[in-house]
Design a protein around this motif. Sequence first.
Motif, mmCIF file in Angstrom:
data_model
loop_
_atom_site.group_PDB
_atom_site.id
_atom_site.type_symbol
_atom_site.label_atom_id
_atom_site.label_comp_id
_atom_site.label_asym_id
_atom_site.label_seq_id
_atom_site.Cartn_x
_atom_site.Cartn_y
_atom_site.Cartn_z
ATOM 1 N N TRP A 1 0.812 -1.217 0.000
ATOM 2 C CA TRP A 1 0.000 0.000 0.000
ATOM 3 C C TRP A 1 0.844 1.264 0.000
ATOM 4 O O TRP A 1 0.396 2.299 -0.483
ATOM 5 N N ILE A 26 -6.583 1.089 -2.493
ATOM 6 C CA ILE A 26 -6.771 1.562 -1.117
ATOM 7 C C ILE A 26 -8.134 2.230 -0.966
ATOM 8 O O ILE A 26 -8.837 2.033 0.040
ATOM 9 N N PHE A 27 -8.522 3.020 -1.948
ATOM 10 C CA PHE A 27 -9.837 3.657 -1.916
ATOM 11 C C PHE A 27 -10.934 2.615 -1.778
ATOM 12 O O PHE A 27 -11.860 2.747 -0.977
ATOM 13 N N SER A 44 -10.729 -0.409 -0.493
ATOM 14 C CA SER A 44 -10.686 -1.048 0.819
ATOM 15 C C SER A 44 -11.286 -0.164 1.902
ATOM 16 O O SER A 44 -12.006 -0.645 2.782
ATOM 17 N N VAL A 45 -10.989 1.118 1.839
ATOM 18 C CA VAL A 45 -11.524 2.057 2.836
ATOM 19 C C VAL A 45 -13.047 2.127 2.733
ATOM 20 O O VAL A 45 -13.756 2.079 3.753
ATOM 21 N N ILE A 46 -13.565 2.234 1.513
ATOM 22 C CA ILE A 46 -15.020 2.281 1.314
ATOM 23 C C ILE A 46 -15.668 0.994 1.807
ATOM 24 O O ILE A 46 -16.742 1.004 2.422
ATOM 25 N N SER A 47 -15.023 -0.136 1.552
ATOM 26 C CA SER A 47 -15.569 -1.427 1.997
ATOM 27 C C SER A 47 -15.668 -1.491 3.511
ATOM 28 O O SER A 47 -16.665 -1.975 4.069
ATOM 29 N N LEU A 48 -14.643 -1.017 4.209
ATOM 30 C CA LEU A 48 -14.671 -1.001 5.675
ATOM 31 C C LEU A 48 -15.787 -0.109 6.199
ATOM 32 O O LEU A 48 -16.497 -0.467 7.143
ATOM 33 N N ILE A 49 -15.931 1.061 5.582
ATOM 34 C CA ILE A 49 -16.987 1.990 6.003
ATOM 35 C C ILE A 49 -18.368 1.350 5.809
ATOM 36 O O ILE A 49 -19.232 1.403 6.698
#
Length: 260
Positions: free
Chosen positions: A38, A234-235, A237-242
Amino acid sequence: MNFVKTLKTIKKQKYLIIMVLPFVIWLIIFRYVPLWGWITAFQNYKPGLPIFQQQWVGLKYFKEMFSDPEFYLVMRNTLAMSILSLIFGFPLPIILAILINEIIGLIKQPILFFGEPKYFWWIVVFSDIWKEVGWNTIIFLAAMTSINPELYEAAEVDGASRFRKIWHITLPGIMPTVIMILILSIGNIINIGFERQFLLRTSAVRNVSDVIDLYALDYGIRAGRFSFGTAAGIFKSVISLILLFSANKITKKVTGYRII
C-alpha cells in the motif's frame, strides 16, 4: 482464570483449530502480507528500486484519481452493478429458473446482448446470481436444519398453514444467517471484481462496462502507474470497511443482530 478457561477451550476445540489453520495461513499470506504494498500509493513508484528509495509524493495520486471524470464513470458502473446484484441476488433460486423457462419462445428475433449498452449491467448481474445462488442456498438450508422441529409440530397442531410456518418459524430461525450474509454483501458492494466485465465488454458497451478494478488496471498497472493503481485499491478497501461497519451498526439497531 480466564486464561485457564481459554486454554481449556482451545484444547477442547483443537481439531477444529487444526482444520481452520490452513485457511488462516492462506489469509495472512494472500490478504494481509500484500498490504505492505500500500505504501507505493504514496510514492512515485519505479520498478527495480528498493521500496524505501522511491520518491514520496503524499496524496498526489489520490487527488489525481478524484479529479479524473473517468473515475466517477467507473464508480457509477461499479455501484450500479453491485447494488443490482445485491437486490436480485437474494430471492429464491426458483425465480431465476421460472424466468429462464418462461422466456423461451417469446422473442421473435435475436437480441444483440453484447452490442447494446442497456443490457450489459443486467447480463453481469444475472451471471453473478447464477454463480452465487447455489452456494447461498446451501448456506440457508444449513441454517434451517438448526431450527427445532418441535416448533413446526406445535404450529401444525395449532392449525398453522405452510406459509404461516415459513413466516413465523423458518424466516425468524434463519434471520441471523440472513443478516450476516446481507452485511457481508453490503461490505463487498464495491468489490465487484473485473473478470466478467473484462470478458464481456466490447467497444459498444465500454461506457457501461468499466468498473473500479478495470480502471485501476487500465489507468494504473497497464500504463506503468503502479502507485495510481494502488491508490485506487486503497480507496476500495476504505469504502468497503466503512460500508461493513455502517451496515453492521444499522442492522444491530433495526434487527438486534450483528456480526462484529
